[in-house]
Design a protein around this motif. Structure first.
Motif, PDB file in Angstrom:
ATOM      1  N   ALA A  68       0.837  -1.211   0.000  1.00 52.00           N
ATOM      2  CA  ALA A  68       0.000   0.000   0.000  1.00 52.00           C
ATOM      3  C   ALA A  68       0.867   1.254   0.000  1.00 52.00           C
ATOM      4  O   ALA A  68       0.536   2.249  -0.657  1.00 52.00           O
ATOM      5  CB  ALA A  68      -0.924  -0.001   1.214  1.00 52.00           C
ATOM      6  N   LEU A  70       2.017   1.729  -3.499  1.00 50.94           N
ATOM      7  CA  LEU A  70       0.938   2.214  -4.341  1.00 50.94           C
ATOM      8  C   LEU A  70       0.699   3.698  -4.110  1.00 50.94           C
ATOM      9  O   LEU A  70       0.439   4.458  -5.056  1.00 50.94           O
ATOM     10  CB  LEU A  70      -0.352   1.434  -4.062  1.00 50.94           C
ATOM     11  CG  LEU A  70      -0.332  -0.065  -4.315  1.00 50.94           C
ATOM     12  CD1 LEU A  70      -1.747  -0.614  -4.310  1.00 50.94           C
ATOM     13  CD2 LEU A  70       0.335  -0.394  -5.630  1.00 50.94           C
ATOM     14  N   ALA A  99       1.047   6.440  -6.962  1.00 55.67           N
ATOM     15  CA  ALA A  99      -0.084   7.283  -7.347  1.00 55.67           C
ATOM     16  C   ALA A  99       0.285   8.760  -7.287  1.00 55.67           C
ATOM     17  O   ALA A  99      -0.085   9.548  -8.171  1.00 55.67           O
ATOM     18  CB  ALA A  99      -1.272   6.997  -6.435  1.00 55.67           C
ATOM     19  N   ILE A 139      -5.224   5.245  -8.124  1.00 52.53           N
ATOM     20  CA  ILE A 139      -5.135   3.972  -7.401  1.00 52.53           C
ATOM     21  C   ILE A 139      -6.289   3.051  -7.789  1.00 52.53           C
ATOM     22  O   ILE A 139      -6.102   1.849  -8.011  1.00 52.53           O
ATOM     23  CB  ILE A 139      -5.120   4.217  -5.881  1.00 52.53           C
ATOM     24  CG1 ILE A 139      -3.800   4.862  -5.454  1.00 52.53           C
ATOM     25  CG2 ILE A 139      -5.330   2.910  -5.111  1.00 52.53           C
ATOM     26  CD1 ILE A 139      -3.745   5.252  -3.993  1.00 52.53           C
ATOM     27  N   THR A 159      -5.605  -0.355  -9.596  1.00 51.70           N
ATOM     28  CA  THR A 159      -5.990  -1.536  -8.812  1.00 51.70           C
ATOM     29  C   THR A 159      -6.760  -2.514  -9.682  1.00 51.70           C
ATOM     30  O   THR A 159      -6.524  -3.730  -9.641  1.00 51.70           O
ATOM     31  CB  THR A 159      -6.838  -1.128  -7.598  1.00 51.70           C
ATOM     32  OG1 THR A 159      -6.052  -0.337  -6.703  1.00 51.70           O
ATOM     33  CG2 THR A 159      -7.338  -2.370  -6.851  1.00 51.70           C
ATOM     34  N   ALA A 182       2.034  -4.745  -7.238  1.00 45.81           N
ATOM     35  CA  ALA A 182       0.781  -4.982  -6.536  1.00 45.81           C
ATOM     36  C   ALA A 182       0.182  -6.343  -6.855  1.00 45.81           C
ATOM     37  O   ALA A 182      -0.369  -7.004  -5.971  1.00 45.81           O
ATOM     38  CB  ALA A 182      -0.214  -3.876  -6.881  1.00 45.81           C
ATOM     39  N   THR A 220      -5.588  -3.700  -0.720  1.00 46.71           N
ATOM     40  CA  THR A 220      -4.332  -2.954  -0.828  1.00 46.71           C
ATOM     41  C   THR A 220      -4.571  -1.551  -1.367  1.00 46.71           C
ATOM     42  O   THR A 220      -4.052  -0.556  -0.834  1.00 46.71           O
ATOM     43  CB  THR A 220      -3.343  -3.694  -1.746  1.00 46.71           C
ATOM     44  OG1 THR A 220      -3.132  -5.013  -1.245  1.00 46.71           O
ATOM     45  CG2 THR A 220      -2.024  -2.960  -1.819  1.00 46.71           C
ATOM     46  N   GLY A 221      -5.364  -1.464  -2.423  1.00 50.07           N
ATOM     47  CA  GLY A 221      -5.684  -0.153  -2.971  1.00 50.07           C
ATOM     48  C   GLY A 221      -6.441   0.711  -1.991  1.00 50.07           C
ATOM     49  O   GLY A 221      -6.174   1.921  -1.871  1.00 50.07           O
TER      50      GLY A 221
END
Length: 543
Positions: A219, A222, A226, A251, A255, A437, A467-468
């Protein structure tokens, strides 16, 4: 007659391992529940969430920063020892096993999974930051000495230490999964230490912690990706910035992309994306190397590599006790915790693609090759930015102050075909985003399904979406600082797991080599005395 819990497990599964192909409801349910609590807390009370995380972070870094430093150095020494001794000849699998992937695909997948987004985010930002705010205050900002320190510490943060962390966990999991047949679970590698408890509450607790570490580590990546993608899009379209909401939209879109890639499996989506990553990244840095200050870059690489190798022992064990603790906490300790939080999914993923390699091959390719590529990467990107500030007099400090996520694009704008290179960089970040991811989603699915190498697609999708969602919550809770806070908090307890894995691997390797020394004399005895059973005296013990 009633049997104890461990006995029931053994009767149901004679090998003493958990049944693969079946979702572990305890591991999945507990990890999912904790993730949901975290999401609700962060969504309902962003301010309180940020404050609580800051307090925990302060306690960890103040009291255990030295522990991160000491153990990270230990992982490097342990890996080097295994590769340099007779243990390096042992295969990760049966003695006749062969690698599943080509060396290029193998290295591409491990590299894209292990470093991807971070290299793009910090490729220019970290060297420039250290140049203008020297590590530990050891030089004047913008000076020649600051330039030396900047590149050496950048190499330090992205070189042997993080890859050694990946190596010890990946090596341990691969050894126990493919040579000992224990399964693709982190808890399974603890069987030499805790026996049947590896299949009980203790083992499940280890796997739950591994899922949470993977969740927070991926995360964080990510979130960084992002932020940089929105910065790149703003650069392309001439905007000042898009803000956190735009990052959340990025994201959400990516995702969806990495969930699709993850459910397609390692042989298809991840392998193809990793190879594409390697080619696109090579094109970007080669172009910058050719059109940029080529001689300056070559000199930067040569001098920085020498400085890194020379000062590696000092940097490895510096804790900031005599000054500079705040800088170490914000950079070195953050990195070590970030790498630790990535170790479950990077380690399990590398283990998954490394069957048939020897321990020596594994250590050399997992530590030395990616580290060398990282050094080249930072020398080209960071060296180009250094040349703009030190030689051409451009105010690069202002670019850093404007935001770390945009420094790469602002630097690329100083060279030919900048629109093309900026678009390529945004594409690279997106593909690195997806590759890292989807690897994490598959590994969390494996951990939730007793180590099954092909986890249920529903599990993979669930963990991908989670996770997103956590990345979005962290961004709204404080952006980059919240991302760093979350990863250090979850990385600290998992550091204990890494230490336990090293002990378990060492114990099992010693037992295997001891048994092999016995087999030689036994074989000779049977050849010389057919039909006679050899007698092996028990090992003597002192005391």
């Amino acid at each position: 007659m009633a049997t104890s819990a461990p006995e029931r497990v053994e009767q149901e599964h004679p090998d003493g391992h958990r049944p693969r192909g079946r979702v572990d409801t305890v591991v999945f349910g507990t990890a999912a529940g904790l993730a949901l609590v975290f999401l609700l807390y962060g969504a309902i009370d962003n301010e309180g969430f940020g404050e609580s995380g800051g307090n925990v972070l302060g306690w960890i870094t103040e009291n255990f920063g030295w522990f991160f430093v000491l153990t990270s150095g230990g992982f490097v020494l342990f890996s080097a020892f295994l590769a340099a001794t007779r243990y390096g000849n042992i295969k990760l699998g049966p003695d006749d096993s062969e690698p599943e992937f080509s060396t290029f695909s193998w290295v591409s997948m491990m590299f894209a999974t292990g470093m991807g987004i971070g290299l793009m985010f910090y490729g220019v930002a970290e060297p420039l930051t250290h140049l203008n705010t020297p590590p530990l205050g050891l030089a004047e900002p913008g000076s020649e000495e600051a330039a030396h320190l900047a590149m050496e510490y950048t190499f330090f943060h992205w070189g042997f230490h993080p890859w050694a962390m990946y190596a010890v966990i990946g090596l341990t999991i691969a050894y126990f999964a493919y040579r000992k047949g224990s399964g693709n679970l982190i808890s399974a590698a603890f069987r030499p230490l805790i026996g049947r408890h590896a299949d009980g509450p203790a083992g499940k607790g280890i796997d739950i912690l591994a899922i949470l570490a993977t969740l927070f580590g991926s995360a964080t990546s990510l979130g960084l990706g992002a932020l940089q993608i929105t910065g790149g899009l703003a650069n392309v379209f001439g905007k000042s910035g898009y803000g956190t909401t735009a990052a959340a939209v990025v994201i959400a879109v990516l995702t969806l992309c990495f969930v699709v890639s993850a459910v397609s499996g390692i042989d298809k989506g991840i392998k193809w994306l990793s190879n594409a990553n390697a080619v696109a990244a090579a094109l970007l840095v080669f172009f910058l190397f050719v059109v940029g200050p080529t001689v300056f870059i070559l000199s930067t690489f040569t001098e920085s590599l020498g400085g890194y190798l020379t000062h590696l022992p000092t940097m490895s064990f510096r804790t900031g006790v005599f000054g500079g603790a705040e800088w170490l906490n914000g950079w070195t300790i953050f990195y070590w915790a970030w790498w630790v939080s990535w170790t479950p999914f990077v380690g399990m993923f590398i283990a998954r693609i490394s069957k048939g390699r020897t321990i020596r091959q594994f250590v050399v390719f997992v530590i030395a090759i990616p580290s060398l590529v990282s050094f080249v990467w930072f020398s080209i990107l960071g060296g180009s930015a250094f040349d703009l500030q030190l030689t051409q007099g451009k105010d690069m400090k202002a670019l850093v102050d404007a935001g770390l996520e945009t420094t790469l694009f602002d630097t690329l704008r100083s060279f030919p075909l900048s629109t093309v290179t900026v678009v390529l960089a945004v594409f690279l970040i997106a593909i690195f985003f997806v590759t890292g991811a989807d690897s994490a989603s598959i590994v969390m699915g494996m951990l939730s399904q007793n180590g099954d190498e092909e986890p249920n697609r529903g599990l993979v999708v669930f963990w991908g979406v989670a996770t997103g969602a956590i990345a979005v919550v962290l961004l709204f809770a404080g952006g980059l600082s919240a991302l760093q806070t979350g990863v250090i908090i979850i990385g600290f307890p998992f550091l204990m797991v890494l230490i336990g894995l090293c002990v378990s691997l060492w114990k099992s390797l010693r037992e295997e080599t001891f048994e092999s020394t016995l087999r030689g004399p036994i074989r000779r005895h049977l050849r010389e005395h057919p039909g006679e059973r050899p007698v092996v005296e028990p090992a003597r013990t002192e005391g």
